[in-house]
Each structure stands twice: as structure tokens, then as C-alpha cells.
Write a protein that holds these residues in place. Sequence first.
Motif, PDB file in Angstrom:
ATOM      1  N   SER A  71      41.955  43.278  38.460  1.00 20.18           N
ATOM      2  CA  SER A  71      40.626  42.829  38.066  1.00 20.18           C
ATOM      3  C   SER A  71      40.741  41.407  37.503  1.00 20.18           C
ATOM      4  CB  SER A  71      40.040  43.758  36.998  1.00 20.18           C
ATOM      5  OG  SER A  71      40.825  43.706  35.808  1.00 20.18           O
ATOM      6  N   PRO A  72      39.666  40.569  37.551  1.00 23.51           N
ATOM      7  CA  PRO A  72      38.377  40.885  38.172  1.00 23.51           C
ATOM      8  C   PRO A  72      38.460  40.882  39.699  1.00 23.51           C
ATOM      9  CG  PRO A  72      38.434  38.593  37.443  1.00 23.51           C
ATOM     10  CD  PRO A  72      39.728  39.218  36.993  1.00 23.51           C
ATOM     11  N   PRO A  73      37.419  41.422  40.406  1.00 25.45           N
ATOM     12  CA  PRO A  73      36.224  42.060  39.851  1.00 25.45           C
ATOM     13  C   PRO A  73      36.543  43.398  39.183  1.00 25.45           C
ATOM     14  CG  PRO A  73      36.321  42.422  42.196  1.00 25.45           C
ATOM     15  CD  PRO A  73      37.460  41.485  41.872  1.00 25.45           C
ATOM     16  N   ALA A  74      35.552  43.989  38.525  1.00 25.31           N
ATOM     17  CA  ALA A  74      35.757  45.263  37.837  1.00 25.31           C
ATOM     18  C   ALA A  74      36.317  46.298  38.798  1.00 25.31           C
ATOM     19  CB  ALA A  74      34.439  45.744  37.231  1.00 25.31           C
ATOM     20  N   GLU A  75      37.242  47.121  38.289  1.00 28.33           N
ATOM     21  CA  GLU A  75      37.951  48.087  39.144  1.00 28.33           C
ATOM     22  C   GLU A  75      37.009  49.056  39.840  1.00 28.33           C
ATOM     23  OE1 GLU A  75      40.605  46.863  35.720  1.00 28.33           O
ATOM     24  OE2 GLU A  75      38.559  47.629  35.919  1.00 28.33           O
ATOM     25  N   ASN A  76      35.907  49.437  39.155  1.00 31.52           N
ATOM     26  CA  ASN A  76      35.015  50.406  39.797  1.00 31.52           C
ATOM     27  C   ASN A  76      34.318  49.814  41.018  1.00 31.52           C
ATOM     28  OD1 ASN A  76      33.436  48.687  38.170  1.00 31.52           O
ATOM     29  ND2 ASN A  76      31.844  50.247  37.899  1.00 31.52           N
TER      30      ASN A  76
END
Length: 490
Positions: free
Chosen positions: A277-282
Motif C-alpha cells: 500500500s498505497p493504494p489501500a489493501e482492500n
Amino acid sequence: MTKDVEMVARSDVAGGGAYYPSRHVGGGDGGEDVDDDGKQRRTGTVWTASAHIITAVIGSGVLPLAWATAQLGWGVGPVTLMLFALITYYTSGLLADCYRTGDPATGKRNYTYMDAVGSYLGGWQVWSCGIFQYVNLVGTAIGYTITASISAAAVHKANCFHNRGHEADCGVYDTMYMVVFGIVQIFFSQLPNFSDLSWLSILAAVMSFSYSTIAVGLSLARTISGPTGKATLTGVEVGVDVTSAQKIWLAFQALGDIAFAYSYSMILTEIQDTVKSPPAENKTMKRATLLGVSTTTAFYMLCGCLGYAAFGNAAPGNMLTGFGFYEPYWLIDFANVCIVIHLVGAYQVFCQPIFSAVETYAARRWPSSDFIAREHPVLAAGKPCRFSVNMFRLTWRTAFVVASTVLAIVMPFFNDILGFLGAVGFWPLTVYYPVEMYIRQRRIERYTPRWVALQTLSLLCFLVSLAAAVASIEGVSESLKHYVPFKTKS
């Protein structure tokens, strides 16, 4: 290993997660090689996460899909495949949001599925999750050992039929191949963690595409050239193929097989823990899930539907090894070799969470033990290389592989085992816990329309899983009536 690094390794394991011998501990470089939790900087991407998912999903579960479609028929079979895909994709997105507690970009990381359940639900649900997750992981290791041995034996059979004729007795005992597969896994099990498996998962994903494509191609060729089996709207016919009781049991077992084909939620959090991350892991994980599930569903629809079109109600339990296709024998050989190579990687993807959990517990319980914590670097050309040996890891992982291999030898029931594993793992791990954590995370009030919809989904999936589990147990009991230990032939 120096004393300082050894102490870091011990404290790292004690703090959660398995020890990574390649971890750089910040220092003069400002800690640029570590993430926000002090662990080795994660480097996973959408592509590596997708490879892990495809490796986990397109496995032995693809092989009985033609048989499963035959039990359900043209009316219900394809619809069921799509429904399971949609449910898996949706609930995987819910689970991906639970990787961090609180803010999805900066909240506390949950390294494992159980960590996430502990953060959001806690109490008895953590232990029940652990039971479901690790029983399913162990069962999958056993199932993959069975499948790999059947595919390896099929290579022998194809060559035998080619050389001696189609009427020759080419049966071969599976036990020897299970032992060889176990020996191979002993070596690969010494890879310390998930991060070291990216290359193996990518190779396994390529293999899964290869043998799935061959299965689709062979089915299409048979559908075009004939002769094809009798396929109907309702599948196998009562009074012709099966009795009415058998029809019900087999239909429920088919649901278990399809559920198993989509099972990977039990390792989703562990895969997500490899993503940078980034981007956010989700966000990355949701993209990887969309790519992985849509790709596998396309193959599943082709394998299930074309396989049923080719073989009709007499579709074999294992699409490749039961083909009745003797030529081109070299193509059958190649497909089954691909299955074996794929399952070598898939076995590791499913077993690494087990290894990590046991080793983390042991390090917390006995933090000062050299047997558990000390790493012995392997020398290459007189210099330490990246790989190291840990005596506890070597001993316990070897024992695990031996035990799973012995259990596979004792219970080599392909379809029944896969159906039972799918039934046991699908509802709790793919549906129940993600739904409950999502409700807790978003603070959804009881009896609101969204709460009712989520609970209805969970209830329906529970009923399907229960029926499939009972049917699979019934199938195992029937197989045991005619089973002679260590004498199973392919």
C-alpha cells in the motif's frame, strides 16, 4: 545470525505473524524497508494476489464440475455455478474490508482470518472460526494429495493404454504417487512464508489455465465430433440412472463440489497481507478478487457445461482422469502433469496459514527457545544466502506433510471428500463471518432491510452447506462399504 538480529526475529514472531528471515529492520536507512507495522515491506500487487487466488480456486475443484452439472442438469447446473460465483465475490469484498480494524488505509492490520474475527466479533467466534478454517485447510491438503496422485496415476494409464491397447488392464495403485507428492511437499514446505510463494503461485496459475483449457478443448472436440452422452434439463434421470433417493443425495453432493470449487475465503486475509500500500489493501484485494473470480467462473462454466454436453448424464467424477479419451495420449499426459504441478503450489498456498499459526503460537509460548526461534543461514559459495533453516519449522512441517499424506492414503474418496470440504467451509468461512463482521463494522441495525437481506443470504447458504455435508457423509459411508485400505487403484 547475530544476536541482535536473532532477538528481533524472536520479538517479531512473538508480536504476531511468522518470522521472515529476509526482513530488514530499519536503521540508518530510516526504516524504508518496513511497513507501518514494522514488518518487511509488502510488495504484492493485483497480479500477484490474483495469481494466489487463481492458484487457490482453480484446483481440484474444477475436475468434478461436469459431474456436478450432470447431477443438476441444464436448468439448475449453470445457474448454480453463477450464484456461487456472485456470492463468493460479494462476501470476499466484505472480508477484504476487514483487513484493517477502523480506517481501511491506516487502521490496525489483521494478519490472519482469525485476527479479523477477533477484532470485530471476539469471544467464542474466534475459536469456532479457527476450527472451521484450519480443519478446512488440513482437509484441503489431504484432498489435493489425493487429486495429485490420481492425476499422476493417469499419466501412467494413458501411456499404458497407448502402448498396450484400450482393453489392457492399466490400473495402478495411488499410494506410491501420494508418497512421492508428500516428499516433494516436505521440501517446498520449508519456504518460510507466503511472500516466498509468489513465483510458485504464478507457475501454478499458468498450469491451472493450461489443464482447464485442455479439458475445455477435449470436451468441445467430443461435443462436435461425437458421440456425446444424453444430457437433460434435470440431469441424471430417476429410474434410469439413479434411484429417487440417490438423485437427492447426489444433487446435494454436487452443491458441495461446486462450493469447494470456489473456496478460498479461508486464506483471503493471508493473501491480502502480502499486498503493498498505497493504494489501500482492500481496494487492491477487491480488484484481485474480481479478476480472480471472474476468470475462474469463465473456466468453470466452460468446464461444467461443455463437459456435460460431451458426456451427458454419464459425466465422470474427475473430468480428465475419467475421460475415456485415449488419444492424443500425450495431451492427456500434459494436462495431468499440469494438474500435479499446480497442486504442488496450491498445497503450499493452503498450508502456509497453518504453518504460520503454529509457529507463531510456539514462538509466543517459548520465546527463548533456540530450537524454535534460531535461524541457521544456508551457505552458498561460502556466503550466507537468503534462505535459512529453522529446526522447529523443519521438524513440525515435515510431520504435518507426513500426517496429511497418510490420511490421504487411508481415505482416497475424491468426490465425497471434496463435497464435504466444500460444505463445511462454504457457509461459515465464505458467508457467515464476512457478513457478521460487515454488520459490526458498518453498525447495521437489527431488522433493517439491509440486515434482513444479509441474514437471509447467510441462512440460505447455511441450509445448502448442511444438506451438502450430510450428502457427502452419506457418500463416504457408501464408499467405505467397498473400500480396502492401501488397495485403491486409479
